[in-house]
Design a protein around this motif. Sequence first.
Motif, PDB file in Angstrom:
ATOM      1  N   VAL A   1       0.834  -1.209   0.000  1.00 57.17           N
ATOM      2  CA  VAL A   1       0.000   0.000   0.000  1.00 57.17           C
ATOM      3  C   VAL A   1       0.865   1.253   0.000  1.00 57.17           C
ATOM      4  O   VAL A   1       0.416   2.328  -0.358  1.00 57.17           O
TER       5      VAL A   1
ATOM      6  N   LEU B   1      -1.181   7.606   2.325  1.00 59.21           N
ATOM      7  CA  LEU B   1      -2.227   6.642   2.022  1.00 59.21           C
ATOM      8  C   LEU B   1      -3.609   7.229   2.279  1.00 59.21           C
ATOM      9  O   LEU B   1      -4.547   7.033   1.507  1.00 59.21           O
TER      10      LEU B   1
ATOM     11  N   ASP C   1      -4.563   9.619  -0.365  1.00 64.62           N
ATOM     12  CA  ASP C   1      -4.873   8.850  -1.550  1.00 64.62           C
ATOM     13  C   ASP C   1      -6.275   8.256  -1.437  1.00 64.62           C
ATOM     14  O   ASP C   1      -7.071   8.323  -2.376  1.00 64.62           O
ATOM     15  N   SER C   2      -6.617   7.730  -0.248  1.00 67.64           N
ATOM     16  CA  SER C   2      -7.944   7.137  -0.038  1.00 67.64           C
ATOM     17  C   SER C   2      -9.039   8.171  -0.202  1.00 67.64           C
ATOM     18  O   SER C   2     -10.136   7.871  -0.633  1.00 67.64           O
TER      19      SER C   2
ATOM     20  N   LYS D   1      -1.384  11.481  -4.464  1.00 66.89           N
ATOM     21  CA  LYS D   1      -0.335  10.658  -3.863  1.00 66.89           C
ATOM     22  C   LYS D   1       0.862  11.537  -3.540  1.00 66.89           C
ATOM     23  O   LYS D   1       1.313  12.317  -4.350  1.00 66.89           O
ATOM     24  N   ILE D   2       1.340  11.431  -2.327  1.00 62.60           N
ATOM     25  CA  ILE D   2       2.437  12.293  -1.920  1.00 62.60           C
ATOM     26  C   ILE D   2       3.482  11.494  -1.174  1.00 62.60           C
ATOM     27  O   ILE D   2       3.304  10.313  -0.894  1.00 62.60           O
ATOM     28  N   SER D   3       4.541  12.144  -0.839  1.00 59.19           N
ATOM     29  CA  SER D   3       5.539  11.508   0.011  1.00 59.19           C
ATOM     30  C   SER D   3       5.850  12.489   1.138  1.00 59.19           C
ATOM     31  O   SER D   3       6.077  13.666   0.910  1.00 59.19           O
TER      32      SER D   3
ATOM     33  N   GLY E   1      -7.049   1.735   0.658  1.00 65.46           N
ATOM     34  CA  GLY E   1      -5.741   1.866   0.031  1.00 65.46           C
ATOM     35  C   GLY E   1      -5.391   0.683  -0.855  1.00 65.46           C
ATOM     36  O   GLY E   1      -4.726   0.841  -1.875  1.00 65.46           O
TER      37      GLY E   1
ATOM     38  N   LEU F   1      -6.794   1.102  -4.373  1.00 66.53           N
ATOM     39  CA  LEU F   1      -6.521   2.323  -5.101  1.00 66.53           C
ATOM     40  C   LEU F   1      -5.465   2.087  -6.147  1.00 66.53           C
ATOM     41  O   LEU F   1      -4.507   1.375  -5.921  1.00 66.53           O
TER      42      LEU F   1
ATOM     43  N   PRO G   1      -2.575   3.882  -7.420  1.00 64.17           N
ATOM     44  CA  PRO G   1      -1.837   5.071  -7.004  1.00 64.17           C
ATOM     45  C   PRO G   1      -1.520   6.011  -8.159  1.00 64.17           C
ATOM     46  O   PRO G   1      -1.100   7.134  -7.932  1.00 64.17           O
ATOM     47  N   ARG G   2      -1.700   5.567  -9.401  1.00 65.94           N
ATOM     48  CA  ARG G   2      -1.333   6.448 -10.533  1.00 65.94           C
ATOM     49  C   ARG G   2      -2.533   7.190 -11.110  1.00 65.94           C
ATOM     50  O   ARG G   2      -2.438   7.806 -12.151  1.00 65.94           O
TER      51      ARG G   2
ATOM     52  N   PRO H   1      -6.255  12.985 -10.602  1.00 64.29           N
ATOM     53  CA  PRO H   1      -7.254  14.019 -10.408  1.00 64.29           C
ATOM     54  C   PRO H   1      -6.820  15.230 -11.247  1.00 64.29           C
ATOM     55  O   PRO H   1      -5.626  15.419 -11.477  1.00 64.29           O
TER      56      PRO H   1
ATOM     57  N   CYS I   1      12.955  13.913  -0.926  1.00 59.30           N
ATOM     58  CA  CYS I   1      11.782  13.123  -1.318  1.00 59.30           C
ATOM     59  C   CYS I   1      12.218  11.741  -1.778  1.00 59.30           C
ATOM     60  O   CYS I   1      13.044  11.604  -2.684  1.00 59.30           O
ATOM     61  N   VAL I   2      11.684  10.728  -1.084  1.00 57.09           N
ATOM     62  CA  VAL I   2      12.104   9.351  -1.366  1.00 57.09           C
ATOM     63  C   VAL I   2      11.593   8.878  -2.719  1.00 57.09           C
ATOM     64  O   VAL I   2      12.322   8.272  -3.501  1.00 57.09           O
ATOM     65  N   SER I   3      10.308   9.226  -3.025  1.00 56.37           N
ATOM     66  CA  SER I   3       9.745   8.765  -4.301  1.00 56.37           C
ATOM     67  C   SER I   3      10.494   9.370  -5.479  1.00 56.37           C
ATOM     68  O   SER I   3      10.532   8.789  -6.564  1.00 56.37           O
TER      69      SER I   3
ATOM     70  N   ARG J   1      13.662   9.751  -5.733  1.00 62.29           N
ATOM     71  CA  ARG J   1      14.810   8.897  -6.013  1.00 62.29           C
ATOM     72  C   ARG J   1      14.417   7.778  -6.953  1.00 62.29           C
ATOM     73  O   ARG J   1      15.163   7.372  -7.830  1.00 62.29           O
ATOM     74  N   GLU J   2      13.200   7.275  -6.701  1.00 61.07           N
ATOM     75  CA  GLU J   2      12.690   6.171  -7.492  1.00 61.07           C
ATOM     76  C   GLU J   2      12.445   6.647  -8.931  1.00 61.07           C
ATOM     77  O   GLU J   2      12.725   5.942  -9.887  1.00 61.07           O
TER      78      GLU J   2
ATOM     79  N   TYR K   1       0.642  18.888  -3.750  1.00 56.42           N
ATOM     80  CA  TYR K   1       0.466  18.408  -2.364  1.00 56.42           C
ATOM     81  C   TYR K   1       1.819  18.064  -1.795  1.00 56.42           C
ATOM     82  O   TYR K   1       2.111  18.306  -0.651  1.00 56.42           O
ATOM     83  N   ALA K   2       2.591  17.403  -2.606  1.00 61.14           N
ATOM     84  CA  ALA K   2       3.948  17.032  -2.230  1.00 61.14           C
ATOM     85  C   ALA K   2       4.616  16.555  -3.491  1.00 61.14           C
ATOM     86  O   ALA K   2       3.990  16.508  -4.546  1.00 61.14           O
ATOM     87  N   VAL K   3       5.863  16.245  -3.387  1.00 65.13           N
ATOM     88  CA  VAL K   3       6.610  15.862  -4.579  1.00 65.13           C
ATOM     89  C   VAL K   3       6.700  14.350  -4.686  1.00 65.13           C
ATOM     90  O   VAL K   3       6.579  13.674  -3.663  1.00 65.13           O
TER      91      VAL K   3
ATOM     92  N   ILE L   1       0.608  12.645 -10.604  1.00 70.89           N
ATOM     93  CA  ILE L   1       0.924  12.753  -9.190  1.00 70.89           C
ATOM     94  C   ILE L   1       1.706  11.515  -8.810  1.00 70.89           C
ATOM     95  O   ILE L   1       1.272  10.408  -9.110  1.00 70.89           O
TER      96      ILE L   1
END
Lengths: 658, 182
Positions: A297, A373, A376-377, A382-384, B29, B32, B34-35, B38, B80-82, B84-85, B142-144, B161
């Motif tokens: 998740v 999460l 997102d719900s 989606k954020i970090s 969750g 969902l 995640p990709r 909105p 931001c960890v994501s 890096r990905e 909202y965030a990166v 997002i």
Amino acid sequence: MIPEIGNFSLMVATAVALVLGTLPIVGAARGNVRWMALARPASRVLFLLVVVAASCLWASLLHDDFSVEYVATVSARALPLQYKVAAFWGGHEGSMLLWLLILSFWMFAVSVFSTHLPREMIARILGVMGLIAMGFLLFIILTSNPFGRLLPGVPDGNDLNPLLQDPGMVAHPPMLYMGYVGFSVAFAFAIAALLGGNLDATWARWSRPWTTVAWTFLTVGICLGSAWAYYTLGWGGWWFWDPVENASFMPWLAGTALMHSLAVTEKRSGFKVWTVLLAIFAFSLSLLGTFLVRSGVLTSVHAFASDPRRGVFILIFLGVVIGGSLALFAWRAPKVGLGERFEIVSRESMLLANNVLFLAAAACVLLGTLYPLMLDSLGLGKISVGPPYFDAVFVPLMAPALFLMGIGPLARWRKANLPEIAARLKWAAGVSVLCAVAVPLLEGRWSVMVACGVLLATWIFCSTVVNLWSRLRPADGGQIGAKFAALPRGYLGMLTAHVGVAVFIVGVTLVKGYEVEKDVRMDVGDTVAIGPYTARFVGTSEGSGPNYLYLRGQFEMLRGDKLVRTMFPEKRKFASKDEPMTNAAIAPSIGGDLYVSMGEPVSQTAWVVRVYYKPFVDWIWGGCLVMACGGVLALSDRRYRLSQRRSAEEVSAAGATA
Amino acid sequence: MSAPKRSSSFFFLLPLLGFLAIAGFLLKGLWLDPREIPSPLIDKPAPAFRLESLDAPGRVIDSKDMLGKVWLLNTWASWCVSCREEHPVLVDFARTAAVPIVGLNYKDTRVDGMRWLAQFGNPYVVSAFDEAGRVGIDYGVYAVPETFLIDKQGVVRFKQIGPVTPELLHDTLLPLIQRLNA
């Protein structure tokens, strides 16, 4: 054949777990002695069956049996032996089997070291653990079977993820799981006590050593994980507030609160409701952590298994275990009653503050971990959530807890005298303020953050010394040595763990405040100044390891004109992965680490090189290990062995009169 | 006597209620994607910005300079960890030179941001330095990481997002870019 034996023993184990999870609990409710007596043998058989299953997986790994899908995924012929052993927990299925193996090991340990427990209690404890084991067995068999065949087999496996081919991988997961899963014992004790309605000081005394041992393992496990990230990820960081790290840290916070709460329950029979709740929380957070990591998740650099089917199963399991135990809590806890009264200034009140602060910290980490999460719900994207959030909420919550750590152990139970404590701690306060001002000035750069960190660390250390000295003072008569030897180990363990926290704070503060990080382009012969040192790039050479090729840089570290050390960072290229791995070279010392790692080549001979100087960084892990030593000391307290013998005698005496 | 008792047993229910709320989010969750996108800004003009460049303080980057080009705006931060990905995907994509990628370095410091680019590679033609996060707010970040595809008229055509993936690039972004460039 071997994998089938493993598979079969898991199935038999499920049946045994079903028996263990039902009959003894029902027996305890109805007073059926024969049903209750099943608990011990059933839990031992269960342990044996799981050991057989685990051995089968190990055998398949060591035999390079690539007709087993899991083995083909996480191992390869050329993989060195120690990593074949560690490949057991290199993937999702094996990690779950390790979870189960450790759970059944704890169950076995309880069945051995519980001769002093009343039979209703032991029946309920082992029964609850049996139910948890059954949940995991079903999960493994239905969704994550490590013994699934891949027919026809493949000639060679995919190899273990190169990131995991590291000595840290051999020790870190088992340690972490020993801690995580170890809280299942405290949890089972709490549920058993709620079921039986006997939440008393004896119950607290029984669960205390189990909690301490789990906490000690978890501390070592988290420490190893952090050290591992520091030297393998090549970023030089030691904590990233990554969801997987948070998953191990939340149970640690709840477990720390639980240890302190148990002390009050045992000594003053207070905080019973708190203690039960914290025991449930500590284990629930362990399970939740497993869910977060395993269900996919959350995206994380660590998560390597994502499958919604697994997620649904774990969620249902979580609902039953956590929801069920919290419902039981809501039903039974109101009847528990309060402990002895205490004043606003007393050791109890300070431990209560400690509980609240630790729980709030755990809640903040949980919120930060789940916030992406939740958004997102709710359809908000989606954020970090990054370190800025965690640093901003975590530090202010911990600072008062650390301040109280200096006072709490000196305060009397029930009613403490504030002026008296203040008088005893006045020189500790003086020394702390002095150090807080002196250290940043000596380091040459003033920083409020460093001053506060040093203040708290010295405060904890000095007040611990004051505390110890008050027990040894020759003015009260008696030999210091003899008095020291007579001090209870539990008390010494507490002092040691608190000193460990002080050491840890020193490390965190100084490395944050004074680290030097240079990312530079270096050609052969170039030098760069780093802290008190100068680094010179000598050149590169190539070679091969057991299952990889490497390119090795050579760097000379000079202090003035004197050569202090030669360092060899590497880029490793594994056959199974396109991206080369970065192996940093680290020269550790008590005053700080030199850290060199190779980035990308920019020309034939020039490289982007990361050269870091990290003052006192090893104190971070040193502090954790000192905390763990405190746990070990506390475990060796005579009291536990005495109480065990005494209650055994009581039970046998009661049996004789009956 | 019974009233306070009832209210106190309510407190004992709180942990259970808290857990049920969390479990609800977790359940949702699981289902969902995640990709999913909105789209508050889609087909609206991209908010204009003037920011200093990350690597050169004093050099101003103006979003108007990008008019006439199809371009990507990618928000990122060193913490931001994501990101890096996502980063290797962007670095690869930048090599194809399909569209210019402008970075929006969000709530970061110059030192950290520059180090990050040196360490992981720089896919951006330029990175605007949004230290206070003002431009991020205009863009509803909202965030990166978040990524915006902006057309020649300066209108947002697509918003991602979370990390950009190779599949997203291949299946969605590239066809869209070809259409907008045509």
